[in-house]
Design a protein around this motif. Sequence first.
Motif, PDB file in Angstrom:
ATOM      1  N   LEU A 278       2.482  10.309  -9.533  1.00  0.00           N
ATOM      2  CA  LEU A 278       1.156  10.453  -8.944  1.00  0.00           C
ATOM      3  C   LEU A 278       1.029   9.612  -7.674  1.00  0.00           C
ATOM      4  CD1 LEU A 278      -1.820  11.313  -8.935  1.00  0.00           C
ATOM      5  CD2 LEU A 278      -2.285   9.437 -10.541  1.00  0.00           C
ATOM      6  N   ARG A 279       1.451   8.368  -7.754  1.00  0.00           N
ATOM      7  CA  ARG A 279       1.355   7.485  -6.596  1.00  0.00           C
ATOM      8  C   ARG A 279       2.210   7.990  -5.447  1.00  0.00           C
ATOM      9  NH1 ARG A 279       1.676   1.135  -7.652  1.00  0.00           N
ATOM     10  NH2 ARG A 279       2.172   1.401  -5.459  1.00  0.00           N
ATOM     11  N   SER A 280       3.403   8.481  -5.766  1.00  0.00           N
ATOM     12  CA  SER A 280       4.285   8.994  -4.725  1.00  0.00           C
ATOM     13  C   SER A 280       3.652  10.178  -4.006  1.00  0.00           C
ATOM     14  CB  SER A 280       5.630   9.399  -5.336  1.00  0.00           C
ATOM     15  OG  SER A 280       6.484   9.936  -4.366  1.00  0.00           O
ATOM     16  N   GLY A 281       3.005  11.062  -4.768  1.00  0.00           N
ATOM     17  CA  GLY A 281       2.351  12.221  -4.173  1.00  0.00           C
ATOM     18  C   GLY A 281       1.188  11.815  -3.281  1.00  0.00           C
ATOM     19  N   LEU A 282       0.382  10.860  -3.754  1.00  0.00           N
ATOM     20  CA  LEU A 282      -0.752  10.395  -2.957  1.00  0.00           C
ATOM     21  C   LEU A 282      -0.288   9.689  -1.694  1.00  0.00           C
ATOM     22  CD1 LEU A 282      -3.060   9.000  -5.797  1.00  0.00           C
ATOM     23  CD2 LEU A 282      -3.259  11.190  -4.595  1.00  0.00           C
ATOM     24  N   THR A 283       0.757   8.867  -1.829  1.00  0.00           N
ATOM     25  CA  THR A 283       1.287   8.140  -0.678  1.00  0.00           C
ATOM     26  C   THR A 283       1.823   9.115   0.376  1.00  0.00           C
ATOM     27  OG1 THR A 283       1.902   6.274  -2.073  1.00  0.00           O
ATOM     28  CG2 THR A 283       2.953   6.392   0.065  1.00  0.00           C
ATOM     29  N   ALA A 284       2.514  10.155  -0.088  1.00  0.00           N
ATOM     30  CA  ALA A 284       3.051  11.149   0.847  1.00  0.00           C
ATOM     31  C   ALA A 284       1.916  11.887   1.554  1.00  0.00           C
ATOM     32  CB  ALA A 284       3.949  12.132   0.108  1.00  0.00           C
ATOM     33  N   GLU A 285       0.834  12.183   0.807  1.00  0.00           N
ATOM     34  CA  GLU A 285      -0.292  12.881   1.419  1.00  0.00           C
ATOM     35  C   GLU A 285      -0.973  12.023   2.479  1.00  0.00           C
ATOM     36  OE1 GLU A 285      -4.473  15.089   0.076  1.00  0.00           O
ATOM     37  OE2 GLU A 285      -3.094  14.316  -1.433  1.00  0.00           O
TER      38      GLU A 285
END
Length: 379
Positions: A366-373
Amino acid sequence: MSLNLDKSAWKRVAFGDVVRNLNNTVKDPAVEGIDRVIAMEHLNPGELKINRWGSIEDGTTFTRRVKPGQTLFGKRRAYQRKAAYAEFDAITSGDILVFEADPTQLLPEFLPFLVQSDGFYDHALGTSAGSLSPRTNWRDLSNYEFDLPPLDEQQRLADLFWALERYGLSIRERADRAWDAAAVVLRHAWEAERKVPLGDIGECVTGSTPSKANADYWNSEDVPFYTPSEIDGEFIASARQRVSLAGAKAGRMLPRNAVAVACIGGDLGKSAVVVEPGISNQQITSVIGLPADDAELLQAVLAHPLGRAALQARETTTIVRKLNKSDLMKVEVPWPADRTTLHAVVRARRTATVGATDEASRLATLRSGLTAEIFGGAE
């Protein structure tokens, strides 16, 4: 999960335009009231919280000062992804850069998540130089460009990320409490009077290495070949080398739920439950013939500090430390007739560990996806 961000008001900036790299030094930390030292080994990959540190009293050659609210970044071996958020005053290593945000443009509490982003790490890796111990430098990092949100949006995003960070810490703390509870129960078991020799609990067998001269034994991926260096944690689930079925027959097959014990050198006393049947080298002696719950309990008993001490008390020292099979069989461990309580605490410890690992993995995704966004990925 998507944040559906409107980036129309975001502005493109260089890292060095909104962040300062500090090199403030302290001649006498004690005079400044500083008693902690942060080295590279105190930073855990992917974790912002600093849970370990050294002491000024133990001596240090470090002079770079760290203050609460600053972000630390390990410039050596950047692939380790060591970044942290300082919550106390300290002295730190020259291999750790100290970043301070310009609060008029970048919130200090938002900075650590920028430093953790894939784009920043890709830039750090791409600018690292050196073969054995590659390092990046501030000059190159300062050129990293990214899209910066307005301050109010930074605050909302920082609040979200810190909430996820606190949740991640709570996951680990729950698992730690289960381990602490198990340690107390196991210590009481060790302090009880009733002990049983390992040789009376199961059959002890020592491994052997199939002949390296026979290529037919080794040119295969059939059966794992376990060595002491692969015993790390409660279970041994993988091996760097594998042998053929013929090679396995030349050794001694260890069934699932065998308890492997390293019996030589610096690994002496380490233990793990075998997950995939395989063979081991002669530096491992295993206890076999146990059901799964007893195997996991025995490993927990042996891995306890009092268990390691009992194993080491039987070792012989010549050129290297060694624990012979005959001596291992004489090691006495707590093994009550009714092991229901011990089974329960070890099972609870494992359940907490597996649950924490699974939840931490989902949180990381989840954090990786948010960070990428927010920050984007590779340049």
